[in-house]
Write a protein that holds these residues in place. Structure first.
Motif, PDB file in Angstrom:
ATOM      1  N   VAL A 179       0.881  -1.160   0.000  1.00 53.93           N
ATOM      2  CA  VAL A 179       0.000   0.000   0.000  1.00 53.93           C
ATOM      3  C   VAL A 179       0.923   1.216   0.000  1.00 53.93           C
ATOM      4  N   THR A 180       0.719   2.102  -0.964  1.00 56.66           N
ATOM      5  CA  THR A 180       1.570   3.296  -1.041  1.00 56.66           C
ATOM      6  C   THR A 180       1.092   4.354  -0.035  1.00 56.66           C
ATOM      7  N   GLY A 181       1.881   5.390   0.111  1.00 58.29           N
ATOM      8  CA  GLY A 181       1.529   6.494   1.007  1.00 58.29           C
ATOM      9  C   GLY A 181       0.295   7.262   0.556  1.00 58.29           C
ATOM     10  N   THR A 182      -0.113   7.049  -0.697  1.00 53.40           N
ATOM     11  CA  THR A 182      -1.342   7.684  -1.165  1.00 53.40           C
ATOM     12  C   THR A 182      -2.508   6.701  -1.197  1.00 53.40           C
ATOM     13  N   GLY A 183      -2.286   5.525  -0.583  1.00 52.59           N
ATOM     14  CA  GLY A 183      -3.390   4.590  -0.425  1.00 52.59           C
ATOM     15  C   GLY A 183      -3.686   3.704  -1.619  1.00 52.59           C
ATOM     16  N   GLU A 184      -2.735   3.584  -2.534  1.00 51.67           N
ATOM     17  CA  GLU A 184      -2.922   2.673  -3.671  1.00 51.67           C
ATOM     18  C   GLU A 184      -2.345   1.309  -3.303  1.00 51.67           C
ATOM     19  N   LEU A 185      -2.995   0.256  -3.801  1.00 55.30           N
ATOM     20  CA  LEU A 185      -2.481  -1.102  -3.582  1.00 55.30           C
ATOM     21  C   LEU A 185      -1.841  -1.569  -4.888  1.00 55.30           C
ATOM     22  N   VAL A 186      -0.535  -1.807  -4.874  1.00 55.03           N
ATOM     23  CA  VAL A 186       0.160  -2.148  -6.126  1.00 55.03           C
ATOM     24  C   VAL A 186       1.099  -3.333  -5.933  1.00 55.03           C
ATOM     25  N   ARG A 187       1.400  -3.982  -7.064  1.00 53.36           N
ATOM     26  CA  ARG A 187       2.386  -5.064  -7.072  1.00 53.36           C
ATOM     27  C   ARG A 187       3.662  -4.574  -7.733  1.00 53.36           C
ATOM     28  N   LEU A 188       4.777  -4.834  -7.095  1.00 52.57           N
ATOM     29  CA  LEU A 188       6.087  -4.471  -7.633  1.00 52.57           C
ATOM     30  C   LEU A 188       6.893  -5.748  -7.771  1.00 52.57           C
ATOM     31  N   GLY A 189       7.759  -5.790  -8.808  1.00 53.04           N
ATOM     32  CA  GLY A 189       8.595  -6.977  -8.974  1.00 53.04           C
ATOM     33  C   GLY A 189       7.874  -8.037  -9.772  1.00 53.04           C
TER      34      GLY A 189
END
Lengths: 466, 466
Positions: A179-189
């Motif tokens: 979860v990023t600091g702006t509240g997005e849920l993302v996959r990295l890698g």
């Protein structure tokens, strides 16, 4: 409305806003329970009461909390098991502490691809045990492995005993969901063996101590089971002799699968606690291992023993008795909690080039004498990662002041010898001034730029690291 | 003043401004010589004439160039040997191409610490040879190793043949010195075995394709010399059979030190060029290796051979004859330049999970048939990294259009099978649309945020990657 009432009301408002997305039982507001989340094991680092604690069970819940915190500009301090030693997980005034302990499922272990997908709250030893069941191995093994979580390990890029041969947590992380600091849920890698599609943002998350994202899932590489190990034990009269043995092992071109140092105060503390009957005939014990199979491994063990002897070991021997060897390594792993029982411990984590290990150990002794502070030593000696433990008596404030001065001197000595202020524990709060000494101001400015780019409102673990 | 005169005058102004800090012989403005720096080996990727080429000999010179370019907002495209396969080093209109070829000294190889400190223009094979002299090994071995540079390898996070066991460039980079987009010269990372002091900005530079910093020095980890290898060769009638052998090796829990695939068109092209007399009795050849010492390694080779046979090999054998085996691996390394001799090659670099290798190879065949395009195959099959080579005849524009469609279909198939668009060549220009398919828009936005944070004026290799 007084301050306490204001806090309660802010907490209530947050809980209400999250209704429907985060069940009420995820929140902890009872001050006594909240108090147990105030800080990690860095007793000397400052902390302050948070607004509340939340224990999400899903990535969606974690995301919902961050989104609401973002709207209200409430900082979020993420933590795993709280076994950190630098204060990185310490609560800050009015923050929400997000404990990942309830996200503890191993989602998948894929034998063919040699990967595991886990939630951040999975305890390191639990993952290792689950992998072993299918003949695989997750190497990073911090001494806290029975308690610390993979999420926390990733956040601090945790090391351990086998890292001298098998690398640290960073070497095993293929991908993360955050979860990023702006509240997005993302996959990295990624999940594939190789991949260069864009910047290595998954790698950037490793060791970022909760300041760039909240990790909600981790994909790690696994290895085949480690082959059986031979253990070489050596007794030394002095730290410097043991340090010379470490440099000799490197000089001989050996690659031990572990090379650990424990001194007498640590062994005595473990014996006093666990009554393990460990010999303390030695001032310093060095434990080497090799897992190279067959005769090649036998010869490596012989050469390691010779390095110990040539460096001045008063006794050295090689054993293939797993139980006997494991007892010694258990003592090594228990050294830190054993010392903690005796009083507040200030833990160092410097890492120096291998050839400078004897010099650094000598300087640590000198610094202890100069500041009149008892310093016990454990070390992942094989990769130059030393953990001098500065011991004071409870309530002795003068000693604390002296210990702090010794701590700073150890940092200066490590930097002078080409080392770093933190090998594997992270910067947290305790090493912030050390980091400022180690890094060029331009590099610190690059850190700030990356932080602002990925956490523009500064919500994630603010006030830590730099 | 016409356009050419304007360019010459801008170039002259830049050279004048750098007088005293960058000697005149570092600049290349002769259009014929400049033309040889227009593009890398991705013939299909666009390029445009740069303002000039500069070949700095020191980090200070590189910094001076970037500082002056920053003042004038002139973009800088950095390149090593120009062996890239994605267009990442292609010149853009009016840019300064910075070639690192003249910074080619190995500054230090430290046997005890097992590290090397090199300038970016050091050729990969030269570093490997220098390490071998002191009994050490730098593993990453892209097929371009005789020509490609460590700086270029770091910029693309290059892989190679031994990566299936020993990892990629990223796994070996401890620290870098870079010039930032704002003209600062900084050191990132460290020389110690472990270290978590701040964000892993050195790691972030790896694979960033010159868009985040210009690398002027690299510190890499080394390993002890690789033990002797056994080679297992297998002949297969079809790509899918060979792919099944690859999956079987993974399923058997083996860790080959190489597992390479070459098909008949590639072998024939190598033979036509080098007259190596390589057997082409097989449609597909699989080359496996193991470097586990002693009997354990012997058993691994036997098991690998059995995997080949069970998957349908028409012939399989194990050899310890280094010369014989090296000839086969030389053919593998020469396959790409051999195919290039026959006409423009569009090179794929997808990487899929190992269990999907047979399925992916089958789909590549089907895509070739559907678009009426000859597709030859080489692959780092053991880690799922496939290099289908799309072959067209010079001047056949209809075939180029069909090849581009096939290229896009291969990317889609790889993503569908859980793969990535680039395993080791980088995004450059050729994979930009693929990257946009692979990454979530939020993740792309994170890339842009990091790029702006570290290169606020957008000077470093603009228009590449994303």
């Amino acid at each position: 409305m007084n301050a306490v009432t204001a806090l309660v009301s802010r907490a209530d408002a947050l809980i209400s806003a999250l209704r429907g997305r985060v069940p009420a039982d995820r929140f902890v507001t009872d001050p006594d329970v909240v108090a147990s989340y105030h800080h990690d094991q860095a007793e000397w680092a400052p902390f302050a009461p948070p607004l509340m604690v939340v224990r999400p069970k899903t990535a969606d819940e974690a995301q919902a909390v961050v989104q609401q915190c973002a709207l209200r500009r409430i900082p979020v301090v993420t933590r795993g098991a709280g076994t950190g030693l630098s204060g990185g997980a310490n609560a800050t005034e009015g923050s929400v502490v997000m404990s990942m302990e309830a996200m503890a499922s191993i989602k998948r272990i894929d034998r063919l691809e040699r990967i595991a997908v886990v939630e951040p709250g999975v305890v390191n030893d639990h993952l290792r045990a689950a992998c072993a069941e299918v003949g695989l191995w997750y190497p990073p093994d911090p001494a806290s492995a029975p308690w610390s979580t993979i999420g926390g390990n990733v956040a601090t890029n945790a090391g351990g005993l086998c890292c001298v041969k098998y690398g640290v947590t960073k070497d095993y992380v293929l991908g993360v969901q955050i979860v990023t600091g702006t509240g997005e849920l993302v996959r990295l890698g990624r999940e594939t063996a190789k991949g260069v599609a864009g910047y290595d943002l998954a790698g950037l998350m490793v060791g970022s101590e909760g300041t760039l994202g909240i990790i909600t899932e981790i994909t790690v590489k696994l290895r085949p089971m480690q082959p059986p190990q031979r253990t070489v034990a050596g007794y030394f009269d002095s730290l410097v002799d043991a340090g010379r043995a470490v440099a000799a092992v490197a000089e001989a071109g050996l690659t031990p699968s572990a090379l650990e140092l424990i001194d007498r105060p640590c062994l005595e503390a473990v014996d006093a606690w666990k009554n393990m009957g460990i010999s303390t005939e030695a001032n310093v014990v060095l434990l080497g291992r090799t897992d190279t199979p067959g005769e090649v491994g036998d010869r490596e063990a012989e050469r390691m023993q010779r390095c110990f002897e040539d460096a001045g070991a008063t006794w050295a021997a090689t054993s293939t008795d797993e139980a006997e060897a494991e007892a010694l390594f258990d003592a090594r792993r228990l050294a830190y909690p054993a010392m903690e029982r005796l009083g507040p411990v200030l833990t160092e984590d410097v890492c120096v080039p291998k050839r400078n290990v004897p010099e650094m150990l000598g300087r640590i002794e000198e610094i202890g004498r100069r500041h009149d502070i008892v310093i016990a030593n454990i070390a992942h000696a094989g990769d130059g990662n030393l953990h001098p433990l500065l011991i004071t008596q409870p309530g002795d404030n003068a000693a604390r002041v002296r210990a702090q001065a010794a701590f700073d001197d150890i940092i200066d000595a490590a930097l002078e010898l080409g080392g770093t202020v933190t090998g594997e524990h992270g910067v947290g709060l305790l090493k912030m001034s050390g980091l400022a000494k180690e890094l060029d101001p331009t590099v610190l400015a690059m850190h700030r730029a990356v932080k602002s780019a990925l956490d523009p409102w500064g919500l994630l673990n603010p006030g830590k690291v730099f």
